[in-house]
Design a protein around this motif. Structure first.
Motif, mmCIF file in Angstrom:
data_model
loop_
_atom_site.group_PDB
_atom_site.id
_atom_site.type_symbol
_atom_site.label_atom_id
_atom_site.label_comp_id
_atom_site.label_asym_id
_atom_site.label_seq_id
_atom_site.Cartn_x
_atom_site.Cartn_y
_atom_site.Cartn_z
ATOM 1 N N ILE A 83 14.713 -14.320 35.799
ATOM 2 C CA ILE A 83 14.526 -15.625 36.470
ATOM 3 C C ILE A 83 13.591 -15.585 37.854
ATOM 4 O O ILE A 83 12.605 -17.047 38.243
ATOM 5 C CB ILE A 83 13.847 -16.535 35.355
ATOM 6 C CG1 ILE A 83 15.299 -17.249 36.399
ATOM 7 C CG2 ILE A 83 13.827 -15.985 34.317
ATOM 8 C CD1 ILE A 83 14.989 -18.476 35.234
ATOM 9 N N PRO A 97 24.578 -17.995 32.782
ATOM 10 C CA PRO A 97 24.303 -18.764 33.556
ATOM 11 C C PRO A 97 25.599 -19.429 33.688
ATOM 12 O O PRO A 97 27.296 -18.884 32.888
ATOM 13 C CB PRO A 97 24.099 -19.956 33.236
ATOM 14 C CG PRO A 97 24.044 -19.646 31.402
ATOM 15 C CD PRO A 97 24.332 -18.183 31.355
ATOM 16 N N ARG A 111 21.254 -8.867 28.546
ATOM 17 C CA ARG A 111 22.051 -9.785 28.564
ATOM 18 C C ARG A 111 23.099 -9.103 28.618
ATOM 19 O O ARG A 111 24.160 -9.479 29.052
ATOM 20 C CB ARG A 111 21.571 -10.832 28.444
ATOM 21 C CG ARG A 111 22.874 -12.176 28.248
ATOM 22 C CD ARG A 111 23.312 -12.791 29.862
ATOM 23 N NE ARG A 111 21.979 -13.559 29.890
ATOM 24 C CZ ARG A 111 21.417 -14.113 30.831
ATOM 25 N NH1 ARG A 111 22.205 -13.855 31.658
ATOM 26 N NH2 ARG A 111 20.467 -14.966 30.966
ATOM 27 N N HIS A 139 21.438 -15.802 26.021
ATOM 28 C CA HIS A 139 22.420 -15.634 26.891
ATOM 29 C C HIS A 139 24.394 -15.483 26.500
ATOM 30 O O HIS A 139 25.271 -16.058 27.035
ATOM 31 C CB HIS A 139 21.953 -17.707 28.352
ATOM 32 C CG HIS A 139 21.653 -17.275 28.768
ATOM 33 N ND1 HIS A 139 20.288 -18.658 28.162
ATOM 34 C CD2 HIS A 139 21.228 -17.328 30.129
ATOM 35 C CE1 HIS A 139 19.653 -18.311 29.345
ATOM 36 N NE2 HIS A 139 19.837 -17.830 30.641
ATOM 37 N N ARG A 194 14.760 -16.003 41.548
ATOM 38 C CA ARG A 194 15.774 -15.475 42.876
ATOM 39 C C ARG A 194 17.314 -15.128 42.180
ATOM 40 O O ARG A 194 17.794 -15.291 40.811
ATOM 41 C CB ARG A 194 16.160 -17.866 43.359
ATOM 42 C CG ARG A 194 15.048 -17.631 44.474
ATOM 43 C CD ARG A 194 16.553 -19.435 45.027
ATOM 44 N NE ARG A 194 15.982 -20.157 44.266
ATOM 45 C CZ ARG A 194 15.010 -20.841 43.435
ATOM 46 N NH1 ARG A 194 13.805 -20.235 44.428
ATOM 47 N NH2 ARG A 194 15.154 -21.577 42.644
ATOM 48 N N MET A 207 15.299 -26.505 30.914
ATOM 49 C CA MET A 207 16.566 -26.204 32.065
ATOM 50 C C MET A 207 16.092 -25.519 32.712
ATOM 51 O O MET A 207 16.264 -25.075 34.552
ATOM 52 C CB MET A 207 17.960 -25.331 31.435
ATOM 53 C CG MET A 207 18.164 -25.871 30.091
ATOM 54 S SD MET A 207 19.270 -27.420 31.365
ATOM 55 C CE MET A 207 20.834 -26.433 31.851
ATOM 56 N N ASN A 208 14.368 -24.533 33.027
ATOM 57 C CA ASN A 208 13.831 -23.539 33.527
ATOM 58 C C ASN A 208 13.147 -23.933 34.325
ATOM 59 O O ASN A 208 11.565 -23.546 33.105
ATOM 60 C CB ASN A 208 13.906 -21.793 32.921
ATOM 61 C CG ASN A 208 15.120 -21.904 32.615
ATOM 62 O OD1 ASN A 208 16.441 -21.918 33.247
ATOM 63 N ND2 ASN A 208 15.534 -21.187 31.278
ATOM 64 N N ASP A 219 20.310 -24.429 40.147
ATOM 65 C CA ASP A 219 19.504 -23.671 40.457
ATOM 66 C C ASP A 219 18.516 -22.931 39.191
ATOM 67 O O ASP A 219 19.374 -22.509 38.667
ATOM 68 C CB ASP A 219 19.983 -22.733 41.504
ATOM 69 C CG ASP A 219 18.965 -22.149 41.590
ATOM 70 O OD1 ASP A 219 18.192 -22.374 43.209
ATOM 71 O OD2 ASP A 219 17.501 -21.188 41.181
ATOM 72 N N SER A 220 17.351 -23.510 39.071
ATOM 73 C CA SER A 220 17.330 -23.288 37.852
ATOM 74 C C SER A 220 16.823 -21.548 37.637
ATOM 75 O O SER A 220 16.469 -20.798 36.916
ATOM 76 C CB SER A 220 15.532 -23.737 37.802
ATOM 77 O OG SER A 220 14.520 -23.795 38.690
ATOM 78 N N GLN A 221 16.403 -21.225 38.872
ATOM 79 C CA GLN A 221 16.238 -19.446 38.918
ATOM 80 C C GLN A 221 17.506 -18.860 39.260
ATOM 81 O O GLN A 221 17.842 -17.990 37.943
ATOM 82 C CB GLN A 221 15.516 -18.945 40.267
ATOM 83 C CG GLN A 221 14.132 -19.611 39.963
ATOM 84 C CD GLN A 221 12.801 -18.693 40.697
ATOM 85 O OE1 GLN A 221 13.297 -18.598 41.782
ATOM 86 N NE2 GLN A 221 11.657 -19.577 39.940
ATOM 87 N N LEU A 222 19.101 -19.217 39.894
ATOM 88 C CA LEU A 222 20.274 -18.436 39.838
ATOM 89 C C LEU A 222 20.968 -18.752 38.539
ATOM 90 O O LEU A 222 21.197 -17.455 38.280
ATOM 91 C CB LEU A 222 20.728 -19.271 40.905
ATOM 92 C CG LEU A 222 20.447 -18.730 42.432
ATOM 93 C CD1 LEU A 222 21.365 -19.192 43.637
ATOM 94 C CD2 LEU A 222 20.070 -17.080 42.760
ATOM 95 N N ARG A 223 21.052 -19.736 37.967
ATOM 96 C CA ARG A 223 21.853 -20.185 37.412
ATOM 97 C C ARG A 223 21.229 -18.886 35.665
ATOM 98 O O ARG A 223 22.057 -18.259 35.308
ATOM 99 C CB ARG A 223 21.470 -20.814 35.610
ATOM 100 C CG ARG A 223 20.209 -21.825 35.591
ATOM 101 C CD ARG A 223 20.428 -22.917 35.301
ATOM 102 N NE ARG A 223 21.840 -23.556 34.481
ATOM 103 C CZ ARG A 223 21.942 -23.088 33.238
ATOM 104 N NH1 ARG A 223 20.677 -22.769 32.326
ATOM 105 N NH2 ARG A 223 22.884 -23.378 32.194
ATOM 106 N N TRP A 224 19.881 -17.704 35.423
ATOM 107 C CA TRP A 224 19.943 -17.691 34.670
ATOM 108 C C TRP A 224 20.952 -16.296 35.094
ATOM 109 O O TRP A 224 21.512 -15.509 33.942
ATOM 110 C CB TRP A 224 18.708 -16.545 35.386
ATOM 111 C CG TRP A 224 18.007 -15.709 33.975
ATOM 112 C CD1 TRP A 224 18.393 -13.877 33.939
ATOM 113 C CD2 TRP A 224 17.305 -16.311 33.080
ATOM 114 N NE1 TRP A 224 17.943 -13.955 32.376
ATOM 115 C CE2 TRP A 224 16.904 -15.104 31.588
ATOM 116 C CE3 TRP A 224 16.927 -17.561 32.186
ATOM 117 C CZ2 TRP A 224 17.196 -15.539 30.847
ATOM 118 C CZ3 TRP A 224 16.279 -17.191 30.730
ATOM 119 C CH2 TRP A 224 16.273 -16.074 30.332
#
Lengths: 427, 427
Positions: B56, A104, B327, B302, B58, B26-27, A96-101
């Motif tokens: 970013i 990750p 981070r 990250h 969610r 990825m985003n 999920d592109s937002q949750l993985r932030w």
């Protein structure tokens, strides 16, 4: 078509810190806890999907919040489609592109995804009327490979290689399943060795462990060397030379300190040294393993994802891989790690204990025996005596061996009374 | 004695996905967000401590919940004692025996600790009447070393070595501070290169970047090779040979694919290739860096903690280290990473953009120049044009250089109107 119609979460905590059960050099006062998830569906079968993330107290509410954030995303989805493609389901949640932030692929959010994935596997196993280990152990090699996300793995393991491993283990699956049903899987016990216990209690529990049939015990070390030497002498004296003794430093040392300390403990004939330093430190583990060889190094209970395990194996940093049922993103990622370990010919000896971890992780070792490595050689599942009474289907260990669980599901379901009585309303 | 008497959190989100600002391989659809924290005290000075974790979209609510779990633990503590020993304060939070299970030292909980630590630094800087970079740049080497937790670092950097690095940079501190105040610090811009932009927009923004005085731009790559080749040709054509072009794959590739792809892009004279694969994959980064040398490999935005950065440096896996302000666990951990980079002689070029990250991270590069590496050679801070209007003291970039910020604090304070207008009440 049926869907997940709702979910419940429970912040459940057990006040284990009062007893010093579970105390080690880094975790002096754990309150074994679970961020618990139950998925309800509108299917006529009435099955529910249960799963949890194990924690040791503070922050369990944050883990619950993370599970809710993921669970919200699955309500209303086509359940049959997802259960038929749990590999695709896993990828969708993890990438999920937002949750993985928020990772990750590590920490609270990754474990939360694991809880949702594991609850789906619970549903799938209950629908099949099988315990998870049998469900997995009867899937075809192609179906198993489809569960795994090979992103970031292909330099160590390709889908084709994974397929070869699984196909090589196909002959004999039925015989090994029968062997498990007949005589179970080896366990070892950590019960004698918590740091908070007195010498007398250590001696008594070590004796009981041997009497109970365990061939290996484990002691916590790493706080004061003189204590470790004394406690190891007591344990070795009590159990004799025929019983294996592993030690666990719970991440206490820096690299060079680990080498020195392990050399001092080596005369006690160590089965392995567990978590000598940061679980993230692949290079230090490799250096330690090299320096103290042939003493085996074990790690993995805090291994955050498959990329970490891949590197530990590539660097020959651990000769025992300790998977955990709730640290990574659920069943699929543990299947990936079992395949990696098989590729590198490294033993898997799962982490368990806490609450519910024995019940959950036994399925992976048994699946591994049936369908992946095909071997029990040098492999065993951790066991502690605590808190099994809260599980719907408690793990059964007799004569030092885990009996193969027969209840349909992933083993993670807790008793409704326990959830009610140990539910935390405000922290 | 004063104490932290209360805290507020805000889940603030900006709907950037509608504009494709910030889109990469990825985003594809980030909604730049902040899990925001404000600490109030009972001191007569009336200062508040502000900080945030950038996300970013969610899951921002989960990050808020984690910050609250940590912030609850600091209410009522002796503020002067903590501000006088932020190294001890950091250790106490990061090594909390129960909270660390949720990482350890990674993901949502670690970033939450970072927010609380950064809010303390904001208070400390405001009390001193100095921007963070000057506050840090005027501390003694001994005081700076005391901020760093050397656990798991000593195989690469000891406190004595850190002290040597800082002492070696003491002469000239005042001159370098004056140089920063006079002419700032180099920036580079990512504004032209988002994947979602048309070729025309890329060309126009690349031209504007050069006109604005930037000596380096960065393009997102990794989705389709033919697109990357076309876009790089356009950018190189537009900016000419004298402007550096970096590319950023945002973790898109596996190891061998990265090597192949980078070789295909190499003719465009790349300043660096950023995040070629999983940010956790030290060994793959090392293999890629070796295979594509002399193309520099950059990573770190990250990078979950100092143990990861240590290994990247030990393995020569990156020749540019990209720290991020939110981070890791706050100022202290970034000081540790700057010291590690200095030890290995590797350039630090911070990650920025999103919302508030330019304002926050500029302090670390400037502190590094004053008191750690003492050099700007090949170093620069990322810059994007978005969302600066929400910050109380927006970063100022002129002629391609960051002007040294003068406002007291850590740079992370957002405008009250922005917090109010972009506050999310339910997701």
């Amino acid at each position: 078509m049926s869907t997940v119609t709702a979910f419940d979460t429970v912040d459940v905590r057990f006040e284990t810190s009062a007893l010093l059960d579970g105390s080690d050099a880094m975790n002096p006062d754990p309150d074994y806890s679970a961020a618990y998830l139950r998925l309800s569906t509108d299917a006529a079968d009435g099955h529910e999907g249960h799963a949890f993330v194990f924690t040791i107290g503070r922050g369990n509410d944050v883990q619950v919040a993370a599970i809710e954030a993921v669970a919200e995303r699955v309500v209303g989805r086509d359940l049959e489609a997802d259960l038929a493609d749990l590999g695709g389901f896993w990828r969708e949640l993890v990438h999920d592109s937002q949750l993985r932030w928020l990772g990750p692929e590590k920490g609270v959010m990754h474990m939360a995804i694991g809880a949702v994935v594991n609850a789906y596997w619970d549903l799938k196993a209950k629908r099949a009327g099988l315990p998870l280990w049998q469900l997995l152990g009867r899937m075809t090699p192609e179906e198993l490979v489809a569960l795994v996300d090979f992103r970031y793995l292909t330099d160590a393991l390709t889908p084709e290689e994974a397929l070869d491993i699984l196909r090589a283990a196909e002959p004999g699956r039925a015989a090994r399943e029968a062997e498990l049903l007949a005589s179970g899987y080896p366990g070892y016990t950590t019960t004698p060795g918590w740091l908070g216990y007195s010498d007398d209690k250590l001696r008594r529990l070590a004796r009981e462990a041997v009497d109970d049939g365990f061939a290996q015990i484990k002691l916590k070390v790493g706080d004061r060397l003189e204590d470790d030497l004394r406690r190891l002498a007591i344990a070795r004296d009590e159990v004799g030379p025929g019983i294996r003794i592993a030690v666990d430093a719970n991440q206490r040392w820096d690299r060079d300190q680990a080498v020195e300390w392990i050399r001092a403990l080596e005369p006690f004939d160590l089965a392995w040294v567990e978590e000598p330093t940061s679980p993230d430190d692949i290079l230090a583990h490799a250096a330690i393993a090299d320096a103290v060889a042939p003493v085996p190094i074990a790690t993995g209970e805090h291994g955050m994802n498959r990329v970490l395990f891949k590197q530990l194996l590539q660097a020959r940093a651990a000769s025992i891989v300790q998977i955990d049922a709730t640290r990574v993103a659920g069943v699929n990622e543990n299947v990936a790690i079992l395949l990696l370990a098989a590729k590198f010919g490294v033993r898997v000896c799962p982490h368990a204990g806490g609450v519910g971890l024995c019940e959950a992780v036994q399925h992976f070792s048994m699946f591994d025996f049936v369908a992946v490595s095909g071997s029990m050689e040098g492999r065993m599942i951790e066991y502690t005596t605590h808190l099994h009474e809260h599980m719907v289907a408690p793990a059964v260990v007799e004569g030092g061996r885990y009996r193969a669980p027969l209840s349909p599901g992933n083993g993670m379901e807790m008793r409704a009374e326990s959830l009610r009585d140990h539910r935390v309303t405000s922290w």
